[in-house]
Write a protein that holds these residues in place. Structure first.
Motif, PDB file in Angstrom:
ATOM      1  N   ASP A  16       0.855  -1.181   0.000  1.00 26.50           N
ATOM      2  CA  ASP A  16       0.000   0.000   0.000  1.00 26.50           C
ATOM      3  C   ASP A  16       0.895   1.236   0.000  1.00 26.50           C
ATOM      4  O   ASP A  16       0.679   2.180  -0.777  1.00 26.50           O
TER       5      ASP A  16
ATOM      6  N   ILE B 218      -1.395  -4.370   1.437  1.00 22.93           N
ATOM      7  CA  ILE B 218      -2.840  -4.415   1.219  1.00 22.93           C
ATOM      8  C   ILE B 218      -3.345  -5.783   1.694  1.00 22.93           C
ATOM      9  O   ILE B 218      -2.809  -6.820   1.312  1.00 22.93           O
TER      10      ILE B 218
ATOM     11  N   ALA C 202      -5.439  -1.161   4.069  1.00 26.91           N
ATOM     12  CA  ALA C 202      -4.018  -1.151   4.429  1.00 26.91           C
ATOM     13  C   ALA C 202      -3.795  -1.888   5.745  1.00 26.91           C
ATOM     14  O   ALA C 202      -4.593  -1.786   6.683  1.00 26.91           O
TER      15      ALA C 202
END
Length: 230
Positions: free
Chosen positions: A174, A213, A219
């Protein structure tokens, strides 16, 4: 998730009119396929108020050409306005790795119908192709995706950064930062593998920080580690 737009211009008159007012919404940003499941489902909703959309779906192995060992039902169908339908994704049983996750891609192509009264006009029609990661997850793997993410290590050699994933699960970033600089060009590390990226000029620092992710598309917790050198 990557979105590719293909433009088709139908030349039949003098006025160019967009034909989209809604679109097909996909229920998830990634698909996890446990090997012990008979099938998994992916919900699609047509958010258009008036027009039906044509939906076509298939799985490829990553090169955009070779079909993956999955059957999509239905592979091609009409989705009426404000209606929902699920794709059923089933593994054919063809061999895939048993000691780590495998990554494939589900492609969903959506095409809007022509509006009534558009005959004889120039019509700009958008065809949307959405490409989602499909993770095939064998049963009995050691650890968890969160543990694979947390256990990542990093090494710098000159201006090259190497990410090392000793776990059995893909780690998709992320965010990834070194010395306050975001490293967006390194997007993921395959299980039991390494991935490399060239560092931009002037990037320094001794500590990496990152988030992955999760299976749900959000996240993870933030992690950090000292940067190895040499």
């Amino acid at each position: 998730m990557r979105l590719t737009l293909f433009l088709i211009l139908c030349l039949c008159g003098t006025i160019i009119t967009p034909t989209w007012a809604g679109g097909v919404q996909i229920g998830r940003t990634r698909i996890i396929y446990p090997s012990d499941k008979k099938e998994v489902e992916l919900a699609l909703i047509n958010r258009d108020n008036d027009l039906p959309w044509l939906v076509q779906s298939w799985v490829d192995t990553g090169d955009g050409k070779t079909r993956g060992p999955f059957i999509i039902t239905p592979p091609l169908f009409r989705l009426d306005a404000q209606k929902e339908q699920s794709l059923r994704i089933a593994w054919t049983g063809a061999p895939l790795a048993t000691d780590r996750e495998s990554l494939l891609f589900l492609n969903v192509r959506t095409i809007p119908a022509s509006e009534k009264g558009s005959e004889g006009k120039n019509v700009l029609r958008l065809i949307f192709k959405t490409r989602l990661k499909l993770f095939f997850r064998p049963a009995g793997l050691d650890g968890t995706p969160a543990q694979s993410c947390a256990g990542l290590t990093f090494r710098r050699t000159g201006n090259t950064l190497t990410a090392i994933n000793a776990g059995a699960f893909y780690s998709v970033f992320d965010t990834l930062q070194l010395g306050g600089h975001r490293l967006d060009s390194l997007d993921m590390v395959a299980p039991k593998s390494t991935a490399q990226v060239a560092l931009p000029a002037g990037v320094s620092g001794q500590t990496l920080s990152w988030r992955c992710i999760t299976d749900y598309g959000n996240a993870s917790a933030s992690h950090s580690a000292a940067l190895q050198t040499g």
